[in-house]
Scaffold this motif. Structure first.
Motif, mmCIF file in Angstrom:
data_model
loop_
_atom_site.group_PDB
_atom_site.id
_atom_site.type_symbol
_atom_site.label_atom_id
_atom_site.label_comp_id
_atom_site.label_asym_id
_atom_site.label_seq_id
_atom_site.Cartn_x
_atom_site.Cartn_y
_atom_site.Cartn_z
ATOM 1 N N UNK A 1 -6.067 8.117 -5.504
ATOM 2 C CA UNK A 1 -5.040 7.486 -4.662
ATOM 3 C C UNK A 1 -5.693 6.669 -3.558
ATOM 4 N N UNK B 1 2.376 2.910 -3.362
ATOM 5 C CA UNK B 1 1.566 3.884 -4.096
ATOM 6 C C UNK B 1 1.709 5.282 -3.488
ATOM 7 N N UNK B 2 1.706 5.341 -2.153
ATOM 8 C CA UNK B 2 1.796 6.632 -1.472
ATOM 9 C C UNK B 2 3.128 7.314 -1.785
ATOM 10 N N UNK C 1 -5.379 2.700 -3.035
ATOM 11 C CA UNK C 1 -4.856 2.102 -1.795
ATOM 12 C C UNK C 1 -5.856 1.099 -1.228
ATOM 13 N N UNK D 1 3.567 8.522 -5.328
ATOM 14 C CA UNK D 1 2.903 9.789 -5.633
ATOM 15 C C UNK D 1 3.484 10.932 -4.794
ATOM 16 N N UNK E 1 -5.728 -2.024 -3.188
ATOM 17 C CA UNK E 1 -4.532 -2.800 -2.848
ATOM 18 C C UNK E 1 -4.724 -3.513 -1.517
ATOM 19 N N UNK E 2 -5.317 -2.812 -0.537
ATOM 20 C CA UNK E 2 -5.529 -3.424 0.775
ATOM 21 C C UNK E 2 -6.480 -4.613 0.676
ATOM 22 N N UNK F 1 0.813 -1.210 0.000
ATOM 23 C CA UNK F 1 0.000 0.000 0.000
ATOM 24 C C UNK F 1 0.852 1.268 0.000
#
Lengths: 212, 266
Positions: B16, A161-162, B20, A165, B23-24, A158
């Motif tokens: 975003x 992705x953070x 997320x 970006x 994905x989780x 997870x």
């Protein structure tokens, strides 16, 4: 809400110093994978601590630390999984990726003061793949570090992705609140990861092993 | 202008966040899948281990029963053929020690003792022979099987055809004994229980493998129903095939005789 998130942020910082101590306590009596993981925790704690220090002392941007964070995380977790999975090719892949990242910096030195999305994504996803392989390996027999494996799998998947970006904050058209939101999500996920690291230690390593 | 900026911002945050969450969810699905597969695999492994344990217990039980039966038989043999005869010898010897017997009586008693001692000797030789055939050790498997045939042929109530083409020392001598016991047990089953009148078997070694084919025209058995309660003899044969690391195939049905094929690879 902000106060609550600040509290969590502080907790994660204190915890990241607290966990290595727990693991160091059992350092000598455990195997190589355990030792590599302990070193990983120590290095992450040092980086976390430096991050806070830079912010508190207002020394400027701390983004360059992210490169240390990702590189050491990638190297140590690669070694960790190479040990757990007994795959030699993980070391080869690690070397190739490191050469690639080094080339990125030689090609564009200014990258040092920005985030490196492609580098983050590749390194984090490789670790996620190793975690998946480890799940597969653990299907038929009891293996150590399963809880930590779940943590690594979730957090790296997870947070990839953070962090990818992360360069959004340099985009002037986007306000700070966006990157703050992303940071908050990351903090919550990170706390969950830390919690799993603690559970692993508590369940499997808190009682000293009887030497047979 | 401000609204537009706000929209892009929101969109990015939303995308975003959604990514997320996806994905989780995917991660949770993978971990759950892993967890349930692991439980199932564990259960299968446990079942398998339990089955193996119960099988081993069964083997252990039958080994003990066989051992006890064998002891009983040996005790019976010793008692009938040796102890009781030696009693007679002892009694006669006691008579000899008396002073008031004539020379003729003494000669008679001596002859009697000699006769009984000879039968005791013969019986003890026979018992020892049954326990471990000396021919097998001295002259090998082929000679031992030949001897087995000759012993059985004396009774002449059935016909045995056999052929042995065994390369000396194909098996170690302790393994040869197992093979010999298998043949012995099969023959004894055919004669005692199946009441067969025609028995034939062939033992053949090739370069790296050994074949034993055995069949009779006896009563046969119902494999499906006898599966739960196999005779000790059959269990013994199975165990010996396992020790020999071989493969056994039994083909039989009621009133159709039995065909047993055993194959060993070096």
């Amino acid at each position: 809400m902000d106060g609550f998130l600040d509290l969590i942020r502080d907790i994660t910082i204190y915890f990241s110093i607290f966990y290595p101590l727990l693991y160091i306590k059992s350092f000598v009596s455990n195997n190589k994978a355990f030792k590599i993981f302990t070193i990983y925790l120590v290095v992450i704690a040092i980086i976390q601590f430096s991050l806070v220090l830079i912010v508190k002392m207002k020394l400027g941007s701390n983004i360059f630390l992210s490169h240390f964070y990702f590189t050491t995380q990638f190297v140590l977790l690669s070694l960790f999984y190479a040990e757990l999975l007994k795959f030699k090719w993980i070391i080869i892949v690690m070397t190739l990726v490191l050469i690639g990242v080094a080339y990125q910096f030689i090609d564009d030195p200014s990258l040092f003061y920005r985030y490196n999305p492609s580098g983050f994504t590749v390194t984090q996803l490789l670790i996620v793949i190793y975690a998946l392989l480890y799940f597969y390996k653990s299907l038929s027999k009891k293996n150590e570090f399963l809880i930590v494996n779940i943590g690594i799998f979730f957090y790296l998947l997870s947070s990839a992705l953070i962090f990818a970006s992360g360069n959004l904050i340099f985009d002037v058209s986007i306000s700070e609140s966006v990157s703050a939101t992303l940071g908050d999500i990351n903090i919550v996920l990170y706390l969950a990861f830390q919690f799993l690291i603690f559970v692993e230690w508590w369940k499997n390593y808190s009682i000293p092993k009887i030497k047979s | 202008m401000v609204e537009e900026l706000f929209n892009t911002e929101n969109q990015i945050v939303n995308i975003v966040l959604i990514a997320i969450s996806l994905l989780l969810v995917m991660g949770i699905a993978i971990v759950l899948f892993f967890y349930f597969s692991r439980n199932r695999i564990k259960k299968v492994q446990l079942d398998k281990a339990n089955l193996e344990i119960s099988h081993q217990k069964e083997i252990f039980r039958s080994t003990i029963i066989t051992q006890e039966k064998e002891r009983q038989r040996i005790a019976q043999d010793l008692h009938d053929a040796i102890s009781s005869k030696l009693n007679i010898v002892s009694l006669n010897a006691n008579l000899l020690s008396k002073n008031d017997i004539t020379l003729e009586e003494a000669n008679n008693i001596g002859a009697n003792i000699l006769k009984v001692t000879n039968t005791v000797l013969e019986s003890s030789r026979k018992i020892a022979h049954e326990l471990l055939p000396p021919t097998l050790q001295k002259f090998g498997l082929e000679a031992a099987i030949e001897e087995l045939y000759e012993e059985l042929f004396d009774t002449r109530t059935f016909k045995i055809n056999y052929s042995v083409n065994y390369t000396q020392n194909f098996l170690a001598s302790n393994l040869e004994l197992h093979l010999f016991r298998i043949v012995q047990e099969l023959l004894s089953n055919s004669i005692k229980y199946a009441e067969a009148t025609i028995i034939s078997f062939a033992l053949e070694t090739k370069k790296n493998s050994l074949y034993l084919q055995y069949n009779d025209n006896g009563k046969g058995m119902d494999l499906e129903n006898s599966h739960k309660k196999k005779g000790l003899g059959m269990i013994g044969i199975e165990n010996r095939v396992v020790i020999l690391n071989g493969k056994m195939n039994i083909d039989t049905s009621p009133n159709n005789g039995i065909t047993v094929t055993i194959e060993l690879n070096k």
